[in-house]
Design an enzyme around this catalytic site. Sequence first.
Site, PDB file in Angstrom:
ATOM      1  N   LYS A  13       0.825  -1.213   0.000  1.00  0.00           N
ATOM      2  CA  LYS A  13       0.000   0.000   0.000  1.00  0.00           C
ATOM      3  C   LYS A  13       0.862   1.268   0.000  1.00  0.00           C
ATOM      4  O   LYS A  13       0.574   2.215  -0.711  1.00  0.00           O
ATOM      5  CB  LYS A  13      -0.916   0.039   1.242  1.00  0.00           C
ATOM      6  CG  LYS A  13      -1.827  -1.164   1.384  1.00  0.00           C
ATOM      7  CD  LYS A  13      -2.762  -1.025   2.582  1.00  0.00           C
ATOM      8  CE  LYS A  13      -2.077  -0.890   3.931  1.00  0.00           C
ATOM      9  NZ  LYS A  13      -1.378  -2.104   4.405  1.00  0.00           N
ATOM     10  N   ARG A 171       1.449  -9.166  13.613  1.00  0.00           N
ATOM     11  CA  ARG A 171       0.770  -8.101  12.850  1.00  0.00           C
ATOM     12  C   ARG A 171      -0.249  -8.702  11.882  1.00  0.00           C
ATOM     13  O   ARG A 171      -1.323  -8.137  11.671  1.00  0.00           O
ATOM     14  CB  ARG A 171       1.802  -7.253  12.111  1.00  0.00           C
ATOM     15  CG  ARG A 171       2.583  -6.361  13.072  1.00  0.00           C
ATOM     16  CD  ARG A 171       3.831  -5.826  12.436  1.00  0.00           C
ATOM     17  NE  ARG A 171       3.554  -4.868  11.393  1.00  0.00           N
ATOM     18  CZ  ARG A 171       4.407  -4.585  10.413  1.00  0.00           C
ATOM     19  NH1 ARG A 171       5.567  -5.191  10.346  1.00  0.00           N
ATOM     20  NH2 ARG A 171       4.085  -3.696   9.515  1.00  0.00           N
TER      21      ARG A 171
END
Length: 218
Positions: A13, A171
């Site tokens: 991203k 994560r």
Amino acid sequence: MVVVLLGPPGVGKGTQAVRLADEIGAAHVSTGDLLRAARREGTALGRKAAEYMDAGELVPDALILDLVREHLGTLDPATPILFDGFPRTIDQATGLDDVLAEAGRGVDHVVLFEAPDDVIVKRLSGRRSCLDCGAVYSIYFNPPAVDGVCDRCGGVLIQRIDDEPETVQRRLAVYRQETAPLVEFYEKRDGVLKRIRADRSVDEVYEALRTALGLSGA
Ligand code: AMP
């Protein structure tokens, strides 16, 4: 135009956001970058956030929403915005709607970046980020021209502590639990969510992103 780039950590991203922000003159708002800057500056927020970040946990919503609200206040209200790594929980998403509504704006597009876990783990372990401008590289897929030096600004490239293997697994688990529900949240809004396959070259993903946002052929 307000765009949310959604997807697991390491899916690319940030790389795409930097490029798209350059092309369309948008503000790239990465809460991860804002938090890292707060840590470098040693602010109260930076100190509070540090422990969560290094453990791969989410920083509490209230802190993140204050940070975003404050940052948006520094931008021209007409500037296109690309959110990267935010929102990450349903409460952040509803908070974002409220903050934007105050400015007569709303989320126009959400682009979901999808890639298999093994690709994501490889990307995170090969990731290097610029200390100065936040540009992101991969030693495997998108290396800088000179080892350890940012192509864009000449800054120093570092590996993040939270890109180490155990933290990466945490994560990803946090993403599945806290952030993945946002897919359904935004899917309920007609035509807002677009999915792109992110396990391709940077250029291919960029074209898919432009198409998703209706920028191709324009
Ligand atoms: P990122 O650079 O987006 O991968 O973010 C790095 C770390 O900063 C995350 O693992 C979290 O600890 C924290 N962080 C960044 N953005 C957020 C957010 N929107 N909500 C909660 N924590 C965040």
